[in-house]
Design an enzyme around this catalytic site. Structure first.
Site, PDB file in Angstrom:
ATOM      1  N   SER A 146       0.825  -1.203   0.000  1.00 58.58           N
ATOM      2  CA  SER A 146       0.000   0.000   0.000  1.00 58.58           C
ATOM      3  C   SER A 146       0.864   1.261   0.000  1.00 58.58           C
ATOM      4  CB  SER A 146      -0.916  -0.002   1.229  1.00 58.58           C
ATOM      5  OG  SER A 146      -1.506   1.273   1.415  1.00 58.58           O
ATOM      6  N   TYR A 164      10.511  -6.724  -2.782  1.00 56.46           N
ATOM      7  CA  TYR A 164       9.259  -7.397  -2.432  1.00 56.46           C
ATOM      8  C   TYR A 164       8.084  -6.427  -2.379  1.00 56.46           C
ATOM      9  CZ  TYR A 164       5.735  -9.976   0.172  1.00 56.46           C
ATOM     10  OH  TYR A 164       4.554 -10.555   0.567  1.00 56.46           O
TER      11      TYR A 164
END
Length: 241
Positions: A146, A164
């Site tokens: 996010s 990642y």
């Protein structure tokens, strides 16, 4: 749905993926256990069957075009359709991950599995999903994906992640585009945030169990016809992109 729901979960031989398969199976689904490693895949299938779940093995490496196509053919022959696809397979990449030290090859490997692999599997399974009355796609994302949370100073998202976290943000963006493409159809596609789960992805440092982490994916995989699409969720509800 009168017919048994047919599901495929990638990366289902262990951890959260296994618990998603177990949870869907407990709801009566016939669950394809997608995994690369034959021994671990068949061990997982045997364990699920011993628990009374209708499970079957699906050899799949999400980074391999031919292997993914063969997985789709296996499901075609077995059931002729696919009702639920959970894209759980993913990798973290090598740590530490300061962007200044992440190599192009390292970043490319993470994106190949976490983003391109998801696209590869969705597109291969799409003809089967279109034959379902209630097709559901769930992509395994993360709170670290996010941008809203990443730019909130007080949000605790762990350390710097130059491969990642951006790969999951990329996945979020791709999911939004799929949702736009699927608008007006029966296909619902959402991303799940399992939370900080103790798995080998984080060296088992997580604070919740794989069963805890599986809950949101199972809920999104079994959404009713009036359920949401094109959003990012955790157990508490919508997570800002």
């Amino acid at each position: 749905m009168n017919e048994q729901t047919i599901a495929l979960v990638t990366g289902a031989n262990k951890g959260i993926g296994y618990e998603i398969a177990a949870g869907l199976g407990a709801l009566g689904c016939s669950v394809g256990v997608g995994a690369r490693d034959e021994r671990r895949r068949e061990d997982a299938v045997a364990k699920l069957r011993a628990a009374g779940i209708d499970a079957f093995g699906v050899p799949i490496d999400v980074t391999d075009d031919a292997g993914v196509a063969m997985a789709a053919e296996l499901i075609e022959q077995r059931a002729g359709r696919l009702d639920v696809l959970v894209n759980n397979a993913g990798i973290a990449g090598a740590w530490p991950q300061e962007p200044s030290t992440v190599t192009p090859d390292g970043l490319r490997a993470v994106v190949e599995t976490n983003v391109i692999g998801v696209v590869r599997v969705i597109n291969a399974m799409l003809p089967l999903l279109r034959r379902s009355a209630r097709p559901r796609i769930v992509n395994q994302s993360s709170h670290v994906a996010s941008l809203a949370l990443q730019t909130t100073p007080e949000a605790d998202l762990g350390g710097v992640s130059g491969a990642y976290a951006p790969s999951k943000t990329f996945l979020n963006a791709v999911t939004i585009q799929y949702a736009k493409e699927f608008g007006g159809t029966a296909i619902k596609i959402n991303n799940a945030c399992p939370g900080y789960v103790a798995t080998d992805l984080n060296g088992f440092h997580g604070t919740s169990t794989p069963a805890d982490g599986a809950r949101i994916a199972i809920r999104l995989a079994t959404l009713p016809d009036d359920g949401p699409t094109g959003a990012l969720f955790d157990d508490a509800g919508i997570v800002p992109w």
